[in-house]
Design an enzyme around this catalytic site. Structure first.
Site, PDB file in Angstrom:
ATOM      1  N   SER A   6      -7.595   8.078  56.285  1.00 46.61           N
ATOM      2  CA  SER A   6      -7.226   8.555  54.951  1.00 46.61           C
ATOM      3  C   SER A   6      -5.860   9.229  54.926  1.00 46.61           C
ATOM      4  O   SER A   6      -5.122   9.106  53.948  1.00 46.61           O
ATOM      5  CB  SER A   6      -8.294   9.520  54.426  1.00 46.61           C
ATOM      6  OG  SER A   6      -9.543   8.889  54.343  1.00 46.61           O
ATOM      7  N   HIS A  52      -5.648  14.478  53.853  1.00 47.06           N
ATOM      8  CA  HIS A  52      -5.056  13.794  52.708  1.00 47.06           C
ATOM      9  C   HIS A  52      -3.699  14.402  52.342  1.00 47.06           C
ATOM     10  O   HIS A  52      -2.723  13.686  52.135  1.00 47.06           O
ATOM     11  CB  HIS A  52      -6.001  13.868  51.514  1.00 47.06           C
ATOM     12  CG  HIS A  52      -7.264  13.094  51.705  1.00 47.06           C
ATOM     13  ND1 HIS A  52      -8.155  12.840  50.678  1.00 47.06           N
ATOM     14  CD2 HIS A  52      -7.794  12.485  52.806  1.00 47.06           C
ATOM     15  CE1 HIS A  52      -9.174  12.135  51.138  1.00 47.06           C
ATOM     16  NE2 HIS A  52      -8.987  11.909  52.426  1.00 47.06           N
TER      17      HIS A  52
END
Length: 299
Positions: A203, A249
């Site tokens: 991610s 993230h």
């Protein structure tokens, strides 16, 4: 001969480094159409290859040289234009899937050996984490997934975001973008998350590609609303869904945005130097975060 800026033959105001694989005319991402190898322009896809080839030959002028020889087109970041602009994307996707299959076959033992964790609790693991010198976890965690939905979402995102960026940046620069984004996510997770919190997944790298897409679209003067909406939606999920390492993230997004900005905005006459310095500065920031956290956990 010095590299020349090349613009899309259908949109002269848009600089591009992508060429039609049949007629060799420069095309922007809006005009390029996926083919079995590379991308083609709308005219070649619709059957106008002969006219396209004639037009491309006409660009050579009286010298008789081909357009490619005269202009030496490069990607917008200065990379070489390749026949398969998806090669690195395919390799990265294959590595992620192979590691996921290996984890399914071996089980939790392999997962515990590769996952990102600052320091394992004393029992029952009896393993060491990043703080104890297992730096490789910062990298292996980038290719590690456990749940089918987790890898499916990340790989779909990689397949969607990767090829346009790889075509626009070139293979080496795209690979540097992906790896530095993933490392940025791992480093910020290691710095801010609880030392025993396990983190895994691509991610961070995916968010880096998303940030890079926004930078590239802004550089090419494209409509920013779709990518801004997508980024806002992903950030909403990041901070509202449970069991998500938001640090990965955000770290990947920041690293990818910085790297991409340095790559596509570097002055043409000092492009390689500026791009190398940008990557080095981002890597230095990653090393500093890792060093600060390690000192905190081991003192």
């Amino acid at each position: 001969m010095e590299d020349q800026a090349v613009c899309c033959y259908r949109h002269p105001d848009r600089e591009t480094g992508i060429s039609c694989t049949r007629c060799d005319r420069p095309i922007c991402p809006e005009c390029m159409i996926s083919a079995s190898v590379g991308f083609q322009c709308p005219e070649c896809v619709s059957g106008g290859h002969a006219a396209g080839a004639t037009a491309a030959s006409g660009m050579a002028g009286t010298s008789g040289r081909s357009y490619r020889t005269a202009a030496r087109p490069r990607t917008i970041a200065g990379g070489a234009i390749s026949d398969d602009p998806r090669l690195i994307t395919k390799i990265l996707l294959a590595i992620n899937v192979a590691v996921w299959i290996a984890v399914l076959a071996v089980g939790d033992r392999l997962l515990n050996d590769l996952v990102l964790v600052g320091a394992f609790p004393p029992e029952p693991f009896a393993r060491e984490g990043v703080a104890e010198g297992e730096w490789y976890r910062l990298v292996t965690a980038m290719f590690l997934h456990e749940q089918p939905m987790h890898i499916a979402f990340n790989m779909l995102s990689l397949w969607w975001l990767g090829p346009p960026l790889e075509a626009a940046l070139g293979r080496a620069r795209f690979l540097a973008l992906y790896l530095l984004s993933g490392l940025g996510g791992s480093a910020l997770t290691y710095l801010l998350a609880d030392q025993t919190q396990a983190s895994l997944g691509a991610s961070g790298a995916i968010f880096g590609l998303l940030g890079a897409t926004a930078v590239l679209m802004r550089r090419l003067n494209y409509d920013m609303r779709p990518v801004i909406a997508l980024l806002a939606l992903n950030l909403l999920f990041t901070f509202t869904w449970s069991n998500i390492a938001w640090q990965a993230h955000i770290g990947g997004l920041i690293a990818g945005t910085l790297v991409a900005y340095g790559m596509v905005h570097a002055p043409r006459d000092r492009r390689d130097l500026v791009q190398a310095v940008t990557c080095a500065v981002v890597l230095l920031g990653i090393v500093v975060m890792i060093g600060v956290r390690t000192l905190e956990l081991t003192r």
